[in-house]
Design a protein around this motif. Structure first.
Motif, PDB file in Angstrom:
ATOM      1  N   VAL A   1      11.561  49.093  56.082  1.00 18.24           N
ATOM      2  CA  VAL A   1      12.575  48.592  56.876  1.00 18.24           C
ATOM      3  C   VAL A   1      13.917  48.768  56.452  1.00 18.24           C
ATOM      4  O   VAL A   1      14.861  49.240  57.094  1.00 18.24           O
ATOM      5  N   LEU A   2      14.109  48.607  55.110  1.00 10.14           N
ATOM      6  CA  LEU A   2      15.272  48.710  54.344  1.00 10.14           C
ATOM      7  C   LEU A   2      15.673  50.306  54.724  1.00 10.14           C
ATOM      8  O   LEU A   2      17.070  50.499  54.804  1.00 10.14           O
TER       9      LEU A   2
ATOM     10  N   LEU B   1      19.369  51.160  56.246  1.00  8.76           N
ATOM     11  CA  LEU B   1      20.704  51.563  55.205  1.00  8.76           C
ATOM     12  C   LEU B   1      20.440  53.066  55.047  1.00  8.76           C
ATOM     13  O   LEU B   1      21.431  53.773  54.889  1.00  8.76           O
ATOM     14  N   GLY B   2      19.193  53.617  55.525  1.00  5.59           N
ATOM     15  CA  GLY B   2      18.769  55.042  55.253  1.00  5.59           C
ATOM     16  C   GLY B   2      18.864  55.799  56.541  1.00  5.59           C
ATOM     17  O   GLY B   2      19.192  55.544  57.637  1.00  5.59           O
ATOM     18  N   GLY B   3      18.058  57.024  56.374  1.00  7.05           N
ATOM     19  CA  GLY B   3      17.737  57.768  57.547  1.00  7.05           C
ATOM     20  C   GLY B   3      16.459  57.601  58.519  1.00  7.05           C
ATOM     21  O   GLY B   3      16.569  57.770  59.513  1.00  7.05           O
ATOM     22  N   GLY B   4      15.648  56.901  57.820  1.00  7.45           N
ATOM     23  CA  GLY B   4      14.431  56.552  58.564  1.00  7.45           C
ATOM     24  C   GLY B   4      13.569  55.628  57.848  1.00  7.45           C
ATOM     25  O   GLY B   4      13.940  55.064  57.096  1.00  7.45           O
TER      26      GLY B   4
ATOM     27  N   ILE C   1      17.918  55.038  49.725  1.00  9.97           N
ATOM     28  CA  ILE C   1      18.651  53.677  49.768  1.00  9.97           C
ATOM     29  C   ILE C   1      18.985  53.297  48.130  1.00  9.97           C
ATOM     30  O   ILE C   1      19.811  52.519  48.078  1.00  9.97           O
ATOM     31  N   MET C   2      18.236  53.566  47.271  1.00 10.89           N
ATOM     32  CA  MET C   2      18.618  53.553  45.871  1.00 10.89           C
ATOM     33  C   MET C   2      18.944  54.980  45.155  1.00 10.89           C
ATOM     34  O   MET C   2      18.552  56.014  45.716  1.00 10.89           O
TER      35      MET C   2
END
Lengths: 114, 242, 126
Positions: free
Chosen positions: B184-185, B189-192, B198-199
């Motif tokens: 879910v992060l 925070l990212g693309g999908g 994300i890191m």
């Protein structure tokens, strides 16, 4: 020089592995087969790995760890197999002289304080 | 007789279908379009050295979520089927005891000592396999299976050992929850879903590279390992219900 | 005749996979012991995995892992297809889950009927 030594080790390891197979085929009962199978294959594997370490000295430490693992697990598993097959009563060949896993027939003496 | 003929006919039929498929099969000479894209853009975008990992975890992350769900459902199903029901009267207990009494011969000391020496090594190897999932062949599911085989080793050699079911289920739930949180992060925070950018993508080929893939595979490996250990524990006959 | 090296490897794996599927199917249809039927199911599973892996194979290709042997720039020409390998990874895990559920069914049937033969479970037969 390292190549000749490594090749000698590998060929002798192959000979021991072959004799293990021959022993498993020709031995009279289960316990003998377990014994030849384990001892000869462990030695054969160790010799083949040592020979490989002579041929590729860069892998020597990893092969030493492999030898350690083989020596740790092979005898233990054959010990467990032999005990289990004795516990369910697989027959022994007539040439058996001593059976150390049978229940003792002499009662232990009780030491009373007398 | 009719049944045998029928079975024979079915096998012959499937054999001809397979033969036709096999004869008309010719190998692809080069990668197809999808594989070409994954191999071409994979190392730059994802940063993992193992291309199969980048496909399983990031490009096809939803399939992995489905796989984790199927494993969870099957473990729950096994737990439900092999639940220990209350014995009705006393007669069931005696019949079971007679047949299972034979198996309570204790293991010898050699086997116990070797187990205590080998079990940490097996678990360490399993952890190594799922931590290096993005660098060499392996990954979360394989590492989890190795951990579960360590548990089976323990159950076979020391049948009286006590594994706390509460700890296993707690860790497994926590790992599954962590996996979904990381996914879910990725959406937030990212693309999908399960985006691993994300890191930060570290230096290529080192242990802390490929973004969140080591973290994802750690969660997956722990979850699968404990789940399969719980399934193996259920199959043990007279496990003390905990 | 065909020499052994001229048959491509993917064909050998394909035919072995098909053979395993047929053997597993025969086992599931003819055996009466539940455990043997489960083993037949597992054989069908393994056969399907082998077929899927053999489809992605490219002759002369190597494993899709980038290290010193396969540099990044050259990878497109040297590796086999990674997509079927990824699908088989998922399929193996799912086969494991299904086998676990089947085995728990077998344990329950044995506890209820004291026999592992499927001839004794005839309540739902019509």
């Amino acid at each position: 020089m390292g190549e000749i030594l490594g090749s000698i080790f590998i060929v002798s390891g192959a000979f021991f592995l072959f004799s293990a197979g021959l022993g498993v085929l020709r031995m009279p009962d289960t316990y003998n087969r377990i014994q030849t199978g384990t001892k000869a294959t462990t030695l054969g594997t160790i010799l083949v790995l040592v020979g490989l370490a002579c041929l590729h000295p860069a892998w020597a430490l990893k092969l030493l760890i492999l030898v350690f693992f083989v020596m740790l697990t092979n005898p233990v598993s054959s010990h467990a197999l032999a005990r289990a097959s004795h516990a369910i009563g697989i027959y022994e060949t007539e040439a058996t002289v001593v059976d150390q896993l049978e229940e003792p027939t002499i009662e232990p003496e009780t030491e009373q304080a007398e | 007789m009719i049944k045998r003929l029928f079975i024979f006919a079915v096998l012959i039929l499937m054999g001809t279908v397979f033969l036709k498929l096999g004869v008309n099969y010719s190998e692809n000479g080069a990668l197809l379009k999808l594989g070409h894209y994954y191999v071409d853009k994979g190392p730059a975008e994802i940063g993992a050295a193992n291309l199969v990992t980048s496909v399983v975890v990031t490009y096809r992350g939803l399939d992995t979520l489905g796989e984790v769900t199927v494993l969870f459902i099957s473990a729950a199903g096994v737990g439900q089927m092999l639940r220990r029901t209350r014995k009705k009267a006393g007669e069931d207990d005696e019949e079971d005891d007679d047949s299972t009494m034979r198996r309570h011969k204790p293991s010898s000391e050699i086997v116990e000592t070797a187990t205590e020496l080998l079990l940490p090594m097996v678990i360490l190897f399993g952890i190594y396999v799922f931590l290096n999932g993005h660098l060499s062949p392996g990954g979360g599911f394989q590492g989890g299976a190795i951990i579960a085989s360590g548990t089976m080793f323990l159950l076979l050699a020391l049948p009286e050992s006590h594994i706390s079911r509460a700890m296993i289920s707690f860790t497994e739930s926590l790992s599954g929850f962590g996996y979904v949180i990381v996914g879910v992060l990725g959406v937030v925070l990212g693309g999908g879903f399960l985006d691993n950018r994300i890191m930060g993508l570290g230096e290529y080929g080192s242990l802390f590279s490929a973004g969140a893939i080591p973290l994802i595979y750690t969660f997956v490996g722990l979850k699968v390992g404990f789940e399969l250990s719980a399934v193996l524990d259920r199959f043990r006959e007279d496990s003390e219900s905990n | 005749m065909l020499s052994l090296s001229s048959i491509p490897l993917s064909s050998i794996v394909l035919y072995s996979g098909f053979g395993l599927i047929l053997i597993g199917l025969w086992g599931m249809l003819t055996q009466r012991n539940i455990i043997r039927m489960i083993i037949g199911f597992s054989l069908i599973d393994t056969g399907i995995h082998m077929v899927m892996v053999s489809i992605g194979y490219i002759t002369g290709g190597t494993a899709p892992i980038i290290n010193d042997a396969v540099p990044v720039a050259d990878a497109v020409n040297r590796v086999v297809d990674p997509v079927p390998s990824a699908l088989v990874l998922t399929a193996i895990v799912i086969g494991l889950g299904v086998t676990a559920v089947m085995l728990s069914y077998a344990v329950r049937i044995y506890q209820a009927k004291k026999s592992l033969s499927i001839e004794d479970c005839t309540e739902s037969k019509w």
